[in-house]
Write a protein that holds these residues in place. Structure first.
Motif, PDB file in Angstrom:
ATOM      1  N   GLN A 224       0.621  -0.697  -0.462  1.00 48.12           N
ATOM      2  CA  GLN A 224       0.461   0.326   0.160  1.00 48.12           C
ATOM      3  C   GLN A 224       0.784   1.544  -0.224  1.00 48.12           C
ATOM      4  O   GLN A 224      -0.287   2.459  -0.919  1.00 48.12           O
ATOM      5  N   LYS A 225       1.722   1.034   0.565  1.00 47.38           N
ATOM      6  CA  LYS A 225       2.197   2.145   0.792  1.00 47.38           C
ATOM      7  C   LYS A 225       3.375   2.351  -0.750  1.00 47.38           C
ATOM      8  O   LYS A 225       4.159   4.083  -1.113  1.00 47.38           O
ATOM      9  N   TRP A 226       4.081   1.594  -1.492  1.00 47.33           N
ATOM     10  CA  TRP A 226       4.449   2.048  -3.080  1.00 47.33           C
ATOM     11  C   TRP A 226       3.674   2.414  -3.420  1.00 47.33           C
ATOM     12  O   TRP A 226       3.105   2.509  -4.491  1.00 47.33           O
ATOM     13  N   LYS A 227       2.008   1.464  -3.136  1.00 54.13           N
ATOM     14  CA  LYS A 227       1.503   2.087  -4.574  1.00 54.13           C
ATOM     15  C   LYS A 227       1.815   3.499  -4.348  1.00 54.13           C
ATOM     16  O   LYS A 227       0.443   3.974  -5.298  1.00 54.13           O
ATOM     17  N   LEU A 231       4.383   3.040  -7.013  1.00 54.93           N
ATOM     18  CA  LEU A 231       5.493   1.734  -7.243  1.00 54.93           C
ATOM     19  C   LEU A 231       3.998   0.842  -7.104  1.00 54.93           C
ATOM     20  O   LEU A 231       4.382  -0.185  -6.259  1.00 54.93           O
ATOM     21  N   ASN A 232       4.253   0.333  -8.139  1.00 55.65           N
ATOM     22  CA  ASN A 232       2.746  -1.012  -8.382  1.00 55.65           C
ATOM     23  C   ASN A 232       3.905  -1.849  -9.253  1.00 55.65           C
ATOM     24  O   ASN A 232       4.427  -2.734  -9.739  1.00 55.65           O
ATOM     25  N   LEU A 233       3.714  -2.468  -8.135  1.00 59.31           N
ATOM     26  CA  LEU A 233       5.074  -3.893  -7.700  1.00 59.31           C
ATOM     27  C   LEU A 233       4.704  -5.287  -7.736  1.00 59.31           C
ATOM     28  O   LEU A 233       3.521  -5.035  -6.846  1.00 59.31           O
ATOM     29  N   GLN A 234       4.617  -6.108  -8.244  1.00 59.12           N
ATOM     30  CA  GLN A 234       4.683  -7.412  -7.943  1.00 59.12           C
ATOM     31  C   GLN A 234       5.101  -8.412  -6.884  1.00 59.12           C
ATOM     32  O   GLN A 234       6.642  -8.319  -6.606  1.00 59.12           O
ATOM     33  N   VAL A 235       4.817  -8.349  -5.285  1.00 58.53           N
ATOM     34  CA  VAL A 235       5.483  -9.080  -4.233  1.00 58.53           C
ATOM     35  C   VAL A 235       5.377 -10.644  -4.100  1.00 58.53           C
ATOM     36  O   VAL A 235       3.501 -11.168  -4.305  1.00 58.53           O
ATOM     37  N   ALA A 236       6.064 -11.394  -3.824  1.00 54.96           N
ATOM     38  CA  ALA A 236       5.979 -13.096  -3.892  1.00 54.96           C
ATOM     39  C   ALA A 236       6.170 -13.462  -1.911  1.00 54.96           C
ATOM     40  O   ALA A 236       7.128 -12.860  -2.040  1.00 54.96           O
TER      41      ALA A 236
END
Length: 402
Positions: A224-227, A231-236
């Motif tokens: 959420q902080k990155w969004k 920063l819309n990243l895929q997080v594994a």
């Protein structure tokens, strides 16, 4: 490399060859380790390790020694619950070295890898860095557990669990498209601990539910902080075998995604290959429901277990992540290359995205690209980092491209 990078590490060299001990000792001293000692046999090593005042963070073990060989020594280290890192080396065939690594892993030792003689300063630097990133990044205590159940329970409440993030890069565009969230523990006395110090304890202590919830909550909160920073990243996120049996896990994931306004499709749950098939009915139910919620599923450490095609087809995996032991050095290791090649081909045939884990140098990258892997992850790209360090690294990387 900082002159003080390894100054807190203590190493013990175990080799019957006095000349080789001398060479490795001088090499480690060049790397400014805190203390370097050496012994000529496994028996001497065990005697030294029993001394409470003589703890070592890393053992460098020669396989071929008279009397107690290196493989037998591994058994004794496991029986003594040695907690530090183990690096194997030998002049033996690479297949023997790989088998020895598998023995160490099967005995739940923190094996860093293996080296063929002669041992080089670059190789030692790589494994020492690997140790700091994946096991105990600041301090280690040998010969005993670093945490007990009450400390783990209290630490979860006090925020001692933290996540580091290792970048994942698209192999065609070289853009950073995601990260893997890796659990670490901030211990007040022993510093930053790797997952081997607390994940098994969480599973044994019926705290796996609390632990899983804490990891998921922290990862999605960071998303959420990155969004908010575009920063819309895929997080594994790694999920343990015990977590897969939690029937409420799909609801838990859905709740956190909705609460933080995070797209479920941006989350990839990683399940190691060795977990596939354990309580297959429950696993199939939980993972299928998770997939219905919109999350992605990855089979992690592929090549280290015994998955059948039938099992891979039954579970709706989106991604196949090939274990680093088959990726790193595969260009020169025929056996690893054969497994890497066939795993990548299998994943493609099943319509999965292929992630090459353990990409540690340009040769690893080039071979993974040659096989058509989609995503690369490893030290060649970057080490696992705290969120703020990852953001700084990403900014530097982007500015260097401009």
């Amino acid at each position: 490399m900082s002159e003080k990078q390894f100054c807190h590490l203590n190493a013990l060299i175990i080799d019957d060859d006095a000349f080789m001990r001398s060479i490795i000792t001088k090499t480690l001293q060049r790397l400014n380790l805190g203390r370097v000692e050496s012994v000529a046999s496994g028996e001497e090593a065990l005697t030294l390790l029993k001394d409470a005042d003589s703890h070592f963070d890393i053992l460098l073990v020669d396989l071929l020694m008279p009397g107690m060989d290196g493989i037998e020594l591994l058994r004794h280290l496991a029986e003594h619950e040695y907690q530090g890192g183990v690096l194997l080396f030998s002049g033996a065939d690479s297949k023997v070295l790989k088998a020895a690594v598998n023995v160490a892993r099967a005995r739940y030792l923190n094996v860093l890898g293996s080296l063929q003689k002669p041992v080089t300063v670059d190789a030692l630097t790589y494994y020492l860095t690997h140790y700091q990133s994946y096991f105990r990044s600041r301090h280690t205590v040998s010969g005993g557990s670093l945490l007990n159940t009450s400390e783990l329970r209290q630490g979860l409440n006090d925020g001692h669990l933290t996540l580091f993030y290792q970048p994942q890069v698209d192999m065609k565009t070289e853009a950073v498209v995601g990260v893997e969230a890796l659990a670490r523990w901030k211990h007040p006395q022993h510093g930053l601990l790797g997952p081997g110090a607390f994940v098994p304890l969480a599973e044994e202590s019926n705290l796996v539910g609390d632990f899983t919830t804490a990891v998921i909550a922290q990862a999605i909160d960071q998303m959420q902080k990155w969004k908010q920073k575009q920063l819309n990243l895929q997080v594994a996120i790694n999920i343990s075998s015990s977590s897969i049996s939690i029937l409420d896990l799909p609801h838990l994931l859905e709740h956190y995604c909705q609460h933080h306004k995070v797209e479920a499709s941006r989350i990839t749950l990683e399940i190691t290959e060795t977990q596939v098939g354990q309580d297959m009915v429950t696993m199939l139910e939980v993972l299928t429901r998770i997939k219905l919620k919109g999350l992605c599923l990855s089979i992690d450490d592929f090549g280290t277990g015994y998955s059948s095609l039938e099992r891979l087809q039954r579970i709706p995996f989106d991604e196949l992540k090939i274990d680093g032991s088959f990726v790193h050095g595969s260009y020169r290791d025929q056996a690893a290359r054969a497994i890497f090649d066939s795993s990548a081909a299998l994943g493609k045939q099943l319509g999965m995205s292929i992630v090459a884990e353990g990409v540690e140098n340009q040769d690893d990258w080039d071979y993974a690209a040659k096989l058509g892997c989609d995503i690369a992850q490893g030290f060649f790209i970057a080490q696992p980092m705290a969120p703020e360090d990852f953001e700084s690294w990403l900014q530097r990387r982007e500015s260097e491209k401009d």
